[in-house]
Design a protein around this motif. Structure first.
Motif, short mmCIF file in Angstrom:
data_model
loop_
_atom_site.label_atom_id
_atom_site.label_comp_id
_atom_site.label_asym_id
_atom_site.label_seq_id
_atom_site.Cartn_x
_atom_site.Cartn_y
_atom_site.Cartn_z
N GLU A 1 0.83 -1.21 0.00
CA GLU A 1 0.00 0.00 0.00
C GLU A 1 0.86 1.26 0.00
N THR A 2 1.96 1.22 0.74
CA THR A 2 2.88 2.38 0.75
C THR A 2 3.45 2.61 -0.64
N CYS A 3 3.87 1.55 -1.29
CA CYS A 3 4.42 1.67 -2.63
C CYS A 3 3.37 2.21 -3.60
N ARG A 4 2.17 1.68 -3.53
CA ARG A 4 1.09 2.17 -4.41
C ARG A 4 0.86 3.66 -4.21
N ALA A 5 0.79 4.07 -2.96
CA ALA A 5 0.56 5.49 -2.67
C ALA A 5 1.69 6.36 -3.22
N LEU A 6 2.92 5.91 -3.06
CA LEU A 6 4.06 6.69 -3.55
C LEU A 6 4.12 6.70 -5.07
N LEU A 7 3.79 5.59 -5.72
CA LEU A 7 3.73 5.58 -7.19
C LEU A 7 2.72 6.60 -7.69
N LEU A 8 1.58 6.68 -7.02
CA LEU A 8 0.55 7.66 -7.41
C LEU A 8 1.01 9.09 -7.14
N GLU B 1 11.62 -0.99 -3.54
CA GLU B 1 10.30 -1.48 -3.99
C GLU B 1 9.74 -0.60 -5.09
N LEU B 2 9.88 0.71 -4.96
CA LEU B 2 9.41 1.61 -6.01
C LEU B 2 10.10 1.29 -7.34
N LEU B 3 11.41 1.10 -7.28
CA LEU B 3 12.15 0.82 -8.52
C LEU B 3 11.80 -0.56 -9.08
N GLY C 1 11.62 10.19 5.88
CA GLY C 1 12.52 11.12 6.56
C GLY C 1 13.86 10.50 6.89
N ILE C 2 14.24 10.57 8.16
CA ILE C 2 15.58 10.13 8.55
C ILE C 2 15.69 8.61 8.75
N ARG C 3 14.63 7.87 8.56
CA ARG C 3 14.67 6.42 8.71
C ARG C 3 15.32 5.81 7.47
N ALA C 4 16.63 5.88 7.39
CA ALA C 4 17.37 5.45 6.21
C ALA C 4 17.10 4.00 5.83
N ASP C 5 16.90 3.14 6.82
CA ASP C 5 16.62 1.74 6.52
C ASP C 5 15.30 1.60 5.77
N LEU C 6 14.28 2.32 6.20
CA LEU C 6 12.98 2.27 5.54
C LEU C 6 13.00 2.96 4.18
N VAL C 7 13.76 4.04 4.08
CA VAL C 7 13.90 4.73 2.81
C VAL C 7 14.48 3.79 1.76
N ALA C 8 15.54 3.10 2.11
CA ALA C 8 16.18 2.18 1.16
C ALA C 8 15.23 1.07 0.74
N ASP C 9 14.47 0.55 1.69
CA ASP C 9 13.53 -0.53 1.36
C ASP C 9 12.44 -0.07 0.42
N VAL C 10 11.81 1.07 0.71
CA VAL C 10 10.71 1.52 -0.14
C VAL C 10 11.23 2.02 -1.49
N GLU C 11 12.43 2.60 -1.51
CA GLU C 11 13.01 3.02 -2.78
C GLU C 11 13.24 1.80 -3.67
N ARG D 1 0.77 5.10 -12.73
CA ARG D 1 -0.58 4.82 -12.23
C ARG D 1 -0.98 3.38 -12.53
N ASN D 2 -0.64 2.90 -13.72
CA ASN D 2 -0.93 1.51 -14.08
C ASN D 2 -0.18 0.54 -13.16
N ALA D 3 1.07 0.86 -12.85
CA ALA D 3 1.86 -0.01 -11.95
C ALA D 3 1.25 -0.04 -10.55
N ALA D 4 0.67 1.07 -10.13
CA ALA D 4 0.06 1.14 -8.80
C ALA D 4 -1.21 0.29 -8.73
N ARG D 5 -1.83 0.05 -9.87
CA ARG D 5 -3.08 -0.73 -9.91
C ARG D 5 -2.83 -2.23 -9.89
N THR D 6 -1.62 -2.67 -10.18
CA THR D 6 -1.35 -4.11 -10.28
C THR D 6 -1.27 -4.77 -8.93
#
Length: 87
Positions: free
Chosen positions: A8-15, A60-62, A48-58, A82-87
């Motif tokens: 869900e986080t990835c979908r939101a960020l893709l959008l 996933e986004l890629l 923000g400063i949570r570098a571990d979470l930033v790296a993980d979601v980055e 937007r299409n990628a967020a729908r999958t």
């Protein structure tokens, strides 16, 4: 792309990335390097400063954001996100 659907986080960020591209020079060309830059920015803004979470979601986004085909407009790439967020 991974075999797993985006979180869900990835979908939101893709959008959010798509919305950004739609309002920021939508008729400009999307460069392949821009994909990673934008993913990193949105991941960092989200965690923000949570570098571990930033790296993980980055990562996933890629994994879910399609590769950029040369000559693709930013608005066209926004639609792909937007299409990628729908999958």
């Amino acid at each position: 792309m991974t075999g797993l659907p985006p979180t869900e986080t990835c979908r939101a960020l893709l959008l959010q990335m798509a919305a950004y591209l739609d309002r920021s020079r939508p008729t400009g060309v999307m460069w392949p390097e821009g994909r990673g830059i934008i993913a990193g920015q949105f991941a960092a803004e989200h965690y923000g400063i949570r570098a571990d979470l930033v790296a993980d979601v980055e990562a996933e986004l890629l994994a879910h954001a399609p590769a950029v085909t040369p000559g693709t407009l930013r608005s066209q790439y926004a639609e792909q996100l937007r299409n990628a967020a729908r999958t």
